[in-house]
Scaffold this active site. Structure first.
Site, PDB file in Angstrom:
ATOM      1  N   GLU A  36      29.974  11.058   2.626  1.00 41.81           N
ATOM      2  CA  GLU A  36      30.604  10.973   3.205  1.00 41.81           C
ATOM      3  C   GLU A  36      29.942  11.085   4.761  1.00 41.81           C
ATOM      4  O   GLU A  36      29.035  11.432   4.744  1.00 41.81           O
ATOM      5  CB  GLU A  36      31.470  12.350   3.846  1.00 41.81           C
ATOM      6  N   GLU A  85      35.695  11.751  13.899  1.00 45.59           N
ATOM      7  CA  GLU A  85      35.621  12.754  13.470  1.00 45.59           C
ATOM      8  C   GLU A  85      36.061  13.477  14.700  1.00 45.59           C
ATOM      9  O   GLU A  85      36.476  13.141  15.950  1.00 45.59           O
ATOM     10  CB  GLU A  85      34.117  12.841  12.872  1.00 45.59           C
ATOM     11  N   ASP A 128       1.502  -1.625   0.132  1.00 44.24           N
ATOM     12  CA  ASP A 128       0.163   0.092   0.110  1.00 44.24           C
ATOM     13  C   ASP A 128       1.088   1.044  -0.186  1.00 44.24           C
ATOM     14  O   ASP A 128       1.860   1.446   1.156  1.00 44.24           O
ATOM     15  CB  ASP A 128      -0.693   0.002   1.227  1.00 44.24           C
ATOM     16  N   ARG A 155      36.579  25.297   4.220  1.00 41.88           N
ATOM     17  CA  ARG A 155      35.287  24.496   4.834  1.00 41.88           C
ATOM     18  C   ARG A 155      34.042  24.743   5.528  1.00 41.88           C
ATOM     19  O   ARG A 155      32.617  24.898   5.592  1.00 41.88           O
ATOM     20  CB  ARG A 155      35.440  23.373   5.958  1.00 41.88           C
ATOM     21  N   GLU A 198      32.412  19.199  -3.481  1.00 44.76           N
ATOM     22  CA  GLU A 198      31.614  18.289  -2.825  1.00 44.76           C
ATOM     23  C   GLU A 198      30.831  19.675  -2.287  1.00 44.76           C
ATOM     24  O   GLU A 198      30.977  20.709  -1.959  1.00 44.76           O
ATOM     25  CB  GLU A 198      32.632  18.273  -1.403  1.00 44.76           C
ATOM     26  N   GLU A 244      29.069  10.586   8.158  1.00 47.61           N
ATOM     27  CA  GLU A 244      29.446  11.199   9.259  1.00 47.61           C
ATOM     28  C   GLU A 244      28.489  11.264  10.616  1.00 47.61           C
ATOM     29  O   GLU A 244      26.802  10.768  10.205  1.00 47.61           O
ATOM     30  CB  GLU A 244      29.434  12.888  10.191  1.00 47.61           C
ATOM     31  N   GLU A 264      33.461   8.672  11.226  1.00 46.53           N
ATOM     32  CA  GLU A 264      33.269   9.086   9.883  1.00 46.53           C
ATOM     33  C   GLU A 264      33.571   7.871   8.843  1.00 46.53           C
ATOM     34  O   GLU A 264      34.679   7.346   9.317  1.00 46.53           O
ATOM     35  CB  GLU A 264      33.727  10.090   9.125  1.00 46.53           C
ATOM     36  N   HIS A 267      28.214  15.349   3.422  1.00 48.24           N
ATOM     37  CA  HIS A 267      28.682  15.957   2.433  1.00 48.24           C
ATOM     38  C   HIS A 267      29.769  15.456   0.799  1.00 48.24           C
ATOM     39  O   HIS A 267      29.578  13.572   1.253  1.00 48.24           O
ATOM     40  CB  HIS A 267      30.471  16.396   2.453  1.00 48.24           C
ATOM     41  N   ARG A 301      28.739  20.445   0.607  1.00 45.54           N
ATOM     42  CA  ARG A 301      28.423  20.289   2.373  1.00 45.54           C
ATOM     43  C   ARG A 301      27.498  20.578   2.832  1.00 45.54           C
ATOM     44  O   ARG A 301      27.391  20.382   4.324  1.00 45.54           O
ATOM     45  CB  ARG A 301      29.724  20.977   2.648  1.00 45.54           C
TER      46      ARG A 301
END
Length: 466
Positions: free
Chosen positions: A125, A204, A45, A332, A351, A127, A212, A261, A353
């Site tokens: 990635e 991390e 369903d 970053r 990337e 985390e 990670e 990321h 992020r």
């Protein structure tokens, strides 16, 4: 059938994805599995999975045998298979256009039709946190959350072995501080068995059990399947070791949050589309247009890539999470980062992020591709639009300088507003059905409304005695 015989399989487990990106499943005894299963499918369903369908909600699930693996977490030998949802029709069933796996495949077809590329490779990635215990209560007389992990800094006075990690100092710490090494190594081994090549795993920044796992680059639709399996393996292996795992974006106040990321690049006939030694950071004009599309649509993308209220408690300054709409190399603090270490032409990429693992990976990856293709189609230059490159630490700018920058949405409600106003790039080529987007927005609006009505413990601290 060879896999079934070789592994003495007793049950076949069909894993289906709901609108939120969570596995549901239905299981049949192995003797009920036949060639007819591949065409007749397994009934379910669709309305119970969050899909608001105009047709009758009875659907069939058609397994994709390329996804079959022996499930390592079932005591009874079980073959695990995912696949696609189909609308019951005559003379042949047809794909349910709202089903996430069908959408990511439609996005890949649209990419090929544009002639820009024939393959999108991505690398998410993962985390996550591993806790020793966790609990919560949302009752009229009790609103609380508690968690614990032995190596966290708050246990420095009670942890008898002295193996605690200072606040925000856990990045790549070794044993004896790394308490869950074997657990994570087993996770990676199980992922490899499931056909998901792994690059590495490591602790991390967050001292309260943050880690990670990073896979290798893979084709977008296959990586969407792999993302579901990676999360499944993380959760189940953690339980095996007496831990509890979460990919929640911000489970610990004052610590780094969990992102997902997404690295990406395009290929055409096996050749890189994003590489150009004469371009900024060795990226081609096409790559810059792709970046431009992502940045133009980033606010509406956030509704799909960051679809929880908790997502926006991670997207705050000071924790290596992006808050600024812009791009840069090795930075970053910008929402798009170009890794300087990707020197080979075939590996040149960037990337995004902001995404996190509360997303439905099929919808997330498809939306990212559609935004990038829109940037290429309309030649959206990120530099000309004032989005960078920002080769400075954006967190350290003055308030006056920060006021000139465009910021990511600060709440899920704001991201949903943006998605309502800006989603034509998603419906291009019929990839995202309008009905799915409307239903997705409605479901997420209800989440926001329900959570906004719940008193928060921090409100007691601030307002109780006024």
């Amino acid at each position: 059938m060879n896999m079934i015989e070789a592994n003495d399989i007793k049950m076949i487990d069909f894993k289906i994805v709901d609108i939120n990106g969570q596995y549901r499943h239905v299981t049949i005894p192995v003797q009920q599995f036949s060639a007819d299963t591949l065409t007749s499918g397994i009934g379910f369903d669709a309305s119970n999975y969050g899909y608001a369908v105009v047709e009758k909600s009875d659907m069939v699930f058609i397994p994709d045998l390329d996804t079959a693996i022996v499930d390592p977490f079932c005591e009874i030998p079980t073959l695990s298979v995912t696949g696609n949802a189909m609308v019951i029709d005559y003379p042949e069933n047809r794909p349910l256009d709202q089903y996430p796996r069908n959408i990511v495949q439609a996005a890949e077809r649209y990419m090929k039709e544009t002639g820009v590329a024939d393959t999108m490779l991505i690398l998410p990635e993962f985390e996550f946190h591993l806790f020793d215990s966790v609990g919560w209560a949302v009752q009229p007389n009790s609103i609380s959350m508690s968690l614990d992990v032995s190596q966290a800094p708050w246990n420095s006075a009670v942890e008898g072995k002295g193996c605690v990690i200072p606040h925000q100092k856990a990045y790549h710490v070794a044993k004896p501080f790394d308490r869950t090494y074997e657990c994570r190594s087993e996770m990676c081994l199980e992922m490899e068995k499931a056909g998901i090549p792994i690059k590495y795993h490591h602790p991390e920044v967050g001292a309260s059990g943050q880690f990670e796992i990073e896979p290798m680059l893979g084709e977008m639709s296959k990586m969407a399947d792999a993302t579901m399996m990676i999360k499944y393996i993380i959760h189940n292996t953690a339980l095996k070791y007496g831990k509890t795992a979460t990919l929640m974006p911000k489970p610990v106040y004052g610590e780094a949050g969990n992102g997902m990321h997404v690295h990406m690049l395009l290929l055409k006939n096996g050749e890189p589309v994003f590489s150009d030694d004469n371009g900024y950071s060795h990226l081609s004009r096409t790559a810059h247009y792709f970046i431009g599309g992502l940045l133009k649509h980033i606010s509406s993308l956030c509704a799909i890539t960051n679809p929880s209220t908790n997502s926006f408690k991670r997207l705050v300054p000071g924790f290596e999470a992006p808050v600024t709409v812009g791009y840069a190399t090795s930075n970053r603090s910008a929402v798009i980062r170009i890794p300087a270490y990707a020197k080979k032409p075939t590996m040149r990429r960037f990337e995004l992020r902001n995404p996190d693992a509360t997303c439905n990976p099929y919808l997330c990856y498809a939306a990212i591709l559609m935004a990038g293709l829109d940037g290429i189609k309309n030649q959206i230059d990120p530099h000309e639009n004032g989005w960078g490159p920002y080769d400075v630490n954006l967190y350290s700018l003055s308030d006056e300088e920060k006021s000139k920058l465009q910021a990511l949405p600060t709440s899920l409600d704001a991201a949903l507003d943006a998605l309502e106003a800006d989603h034509d790039y998603l419906t291009a080529g019929g990839v995202f059905p309008e009905q799915l987007l409307q239903n997705f927005i409605s479901i997420k609006r209800q989440e926001c409304l329900e959570l906004s009505a719940i008193p928060h413990p921090a409100e007691f601290a601030r307002y109780y005695n006024l």
